[in-house]
Design an enzyme around this catalytic site. Structure first.
Site, PDB file in Angstrom:
ATOM      1  N   HIS A   1     -36.724  28.700  40.137  1.00 18.12           N
ATOM      2  CA  HIS A   1     -36.588  28.798  38.678  1.00 18.12           C
ATOM      3  C   HIS A   1     -37.662  27.958  38.000  1.00 18.12           C
ATOM      4  O   HIS A   1     -38.444  27.280  38.674  1.00 18.12           O
ATOM      5  CB  HIS A   1     -35.180  28.417  38.220  1.00 18.12           C
ATOM      6  CG  HIS A   1     -34.764  27.001  38.483  1.00 18.12           C
ATOM      7  ND1 HIS A   1     -34.571  26.483  39.743  1.00 18.12           N
ATOM      8  CD2 HIS A   1     -34.470  25.974  37.627  1.00 18.12           C
ATOM      9  CE1 HIS A   1     -34.176  25.226  39.667  1.00 18.12           C
ATOM     10  NE2 HIS A   1     -34.120  24.883  38.397  1.00 18.12           N
TER      11      HIS A   1
ATOM     12  N   HIS B   1     -37.749  25.308  35.890  1.00 18.36           N
ATOM     13  CA  HIS B   1     -37.689  23.901  35.488  1.00 18.36           C
ATOM     14  C   HIS B   1     -38.815  23.096  36.151  1.00 18.36           C
ATOM     15  O   HIS B   1     -39.105  23.277  37.340  1.00 18.36           O
ATOM     16  CB  HIS B   1     -36.327  23.311  35.830  1.00 18.36           C
ATOM     17  CG  HIS B   1     -35.239  23.806  34.911  1.00 18.36           C
ATOM     18  ND1 HIS B   1     -33.898  23.717  35.218  1.00 18.36           N
ATOM     19  CD2 HIS B   1     -35.293  24.390  33.683  1.00 18.36           C
ATOM     20  CE1 HIS B   1     -33.179  24.224  34.231  1.00 18.36           C
ATOM     21  NE2 HIS B   1     -34.006  24.638  33.282  1.00 18.36           N
TER      22      HIS B   1
ATOM     23  N   ASP C   1     -39.149  20.174  37.395  1.00 22.74           N
ATOM     24  CA  ASP C   1     -38.902  19.416  38.620  1.00 22.74           C
ATOM     25  C   ASP C   1     -38.816  20.317  39.845  1.00 22.74           C
ATOM     26  O   ASP C   1     -38.693  19.823  40.971  1.00 22.74           O
ATOM     27  CB  ASP C   1     -37.640  18.554  38.486  1.00 22.74           C
ATOM     28  CG  ASP C   1     -36.372  19.361  38.300  1.00 22.74           C
ATOM     29  OD1 ASP C   1     -36.391  20.346  37.539  1.00 22.74           O
ATOM     30  OD2 ASP C   1     -35.345  19.002  38.910  1.00 22.74           O
ATOM     31  N   HIS C   2     -38.937  21.626  39.645  1.00 24.30           N
ATOM     32  CA  HIS C   2     -38.954  22.568  40.767  1.00 24.30           C
ATOM     33  C   HIS C   2     -40.302  23.276  40.920  1.00 24.30           C
ATOM     34  O   HIS C   2     -40.597  23.752  42.015  1.00 24.30           O
ATOM     35  CB  HIS C   2     -37.841  23.605  40.602  1.00 24.30           C
ATOM     36  CG  HIS C   2     -36.477  23.030  40.824  1.00 24.30           C
ATOM     37  ND1 HIS C   2     -35.754  23.214  41.972  1.00 24.30           N
ATOM     38  CD2 HIS C   2     -35.723  22.224  40.033  1.00 24.30           C
ATOM     39  CE1 HIS C   2     -34.603  22.558  41.882  1.00 24.30           C
ATOM     40  NE2 HIS C   2     -34.562  21.950  40.708  1.00 24.30           N
TER      41      HIS C   2
ATOM     42  N   HIS D   1     -27.575  29.128  35.892  1.00 25.02           N
ATOM     43  CA  HIS D   1     -28.264  27.871  35.579  1.00 25.02           C
ATOM     44  C   HIS D   1     -29.418  28.163  34.623  1.00 25.02           C
ATOM     45  O   HIS D   1     -29.600  27.476  33.612  1.00 25.02           O
ATOM     46  CB  HIS D   1     -28.755  27.231  36.874  1.00 25.02           C
ATOM     47  CG  HIS D   1     -29.472  25.933  36.703  1.00 25.02           C
ATOM     48  ND1 HIS D   1     -28.866  24.797  36.235  1.00 25.02           N
ATOM     49  CD2 HIS D   1     -30.768  25.593  36.945  1.00 25.02           C
ATOM     50  CE1 HIS D   1     -29.741  23.809  36.198  1.00 25.02           C
ATOM     51  NE2 HIS D   1     -30.914  24.276  36.613  1.00 25.02           N
TER      52      HIS D   1
ATOM     53  N   ASP E   1     -30.881  25.334  42.019  1.00 29.13           N
ATOM     54  CA  ASP E   1     -29.846  24.612  41.279  1.00 29.13           C
ATOM     55  C   ASP E   1     -28.655  25.500  40.939  1.00 29.13           C
ATOM     56  O   ASP E   1     -27.897  25.199  40.017  1.00 29.13           O
ATOM     57  CB  ASP E   1     -30.433  24.037  39.985  1.00 29.13           C
ATOM     58  CG  ASP E   1     -31.353  22.851  40.233  1.00 29.13           C
ATOM     59  OD1 ASP E   1     -31.521  22.459  41.408  1.00 29.13           O
ATOM     60  OD2 ASP E   1     -31.917  22.330  39.260  1.00 29.13           O
TER      61      ASP E   1
ATOM     62  N   HIS F   1     -31.032  19.412  44.923  1.00 29.75           N
ATOM     63  CA  HIS F   1     -30.815  18.010  44.575  1.00 29.75           C
ATOM     64  C   HIS F   1     -29.799  17.358  45.504  1.00 29.75           C
ATOM     65  O   HIS F   1     -28.905  18.021  46.046  1.00 29.75           O
ATOM     66  CB  HIS F   1     -30.291  17.877  43.142  1.00 29.75           C
ATOM     67  CG  HIS F   1     -31.270  18.264  42.084  1.00 29.75           C
ATOM     68  ND1 HIS F   1     -32.121  17.353  41.488  1.00 29.75           N
ATOM     69  CD2 HIS F   1     -31.540  19.474  41.528  1.00 29.75           C
ATOM     70  CE1 HIS F   1     -32.860  17.991  40.587  1.00 29.75           C
ATOM     71  NE2 HIS F   1     -32.533  19.273  40.596  1.00 29.75           N
TER      72      HIS F   1
END
Length: 253
Positions: A51, A53, A55-56, A108, A125, A163
């Site tokens: 996805h 975001h 942090d990914h 998400h 996530d 995570h």
């Protein structure tokens, strides 16, 4: 194929699935751990993104600078602004001589996907061990349906989440279903691992089906807990799920 993970940021995992030489990277939100591993011999062959975001996927531009032409596969979302091949529900890839199945799992985010390959489920996530992601863009119906689709996959799949949230999720799960012996065993294992500085992942889908309250919205004990919070019996599994997710949003262990 050998699985490992590269810790990133506070609690992210970049998953690495490698053959004897080359590696498939999943969700490299930070390039630094990958570049450090490359100095020890890691050779990326492709990147899978679940996805949009940061942090990914935030590390991808630096990795493409280091390895021009590196294959990147990502959901069809304009917010992932890198050169890549867009994938979605039903896409099938061939990477490192292994088949990769792509599943759309919105909830998400609206465009979230998961990947199944070589006995591993890379779920970003959407599904966490003993928990699930927040619904930033999706609806309870979408998220519940996505989780049920993942739960229907073979139980021996290794669940590779984005995570390290398992300890906090375990505390919530025990509030929901305190009489679940499988959950008690899993929580004890999680506490031992974290006390020793070890990861709690991967886990198996079979374990998640036995312990994760968000996959157990039809289980009487879970429904009864939710009914006590709502003041009435939930009419559907989606209502049960929505109540659990709302409760978890404000839960502090």
């Amino acid at each position: 194929m050998r699985l490992s993970m590269l810790p990133a940021f506070e609690d992210n995992y970049i998953w690495v699935l490698r053959d004897s030489r080359r590696a498939l990277l999943v969700d490299p939100g930070d390039a630094a751990p990958v570049l450090a591993a490359a100095r020890e011999g890691l050779e990326p062959a492709a990147i899978l993104l679940t996805h949009h975001h940061p942090d990914h996927c935030g590390g991808v531009p630096a990795l493409l600078e280091r390895w021009p032409g590196l294959q990147v596969f990502a959901p069809d979302d304009e917010r992932i602004a890198v050169e890549c091949e867009r994938v979605g529900e039903g896409s099938r890839l061939r990477i490192l001589d292994s088949d990769v199945q792509v599943m759309a799992v919105p909830g998400h985010t609206r465009s979230h996907v998961a990947y199944v390959t070589d006995g591993h489920l890379f779920c970003g996530d959407t599904l966490f061990s003993l928990g699930c992601g927040r619904m930033f863009e999706g609806t309870p119906t979408q998220m519940h349906d996505s989780l049920q689709r993942l739960a229907s996959l073979p139980g021996d799949l290794q669940v590779c989440c984005g995570h390290e949230y398992t300890q906090a999720n375990a505390a919530f799960a025990c509030e929901v279903e305190p009489g679940n012996p499988d959950l008690a065993t899993r929580r004890a294992q999680v506490l031992r691992h974290r006390a020793a500085g070890l990861a709690t992942l991967p886990t198996t889908l079979e374990s998640e089906r036995a312990c994760n309250p968000f996959l157990r919205c039809n289980v009487p004990a879970v429904r009864e807990t939710v009914a006590r919070r709502l003041g009435h019996a939930p009419a559907t599994p989606v209502e049960t799920f929505a109540a659990l997710r709302s409760w978890k949003d404000g839960f502090r262990a």
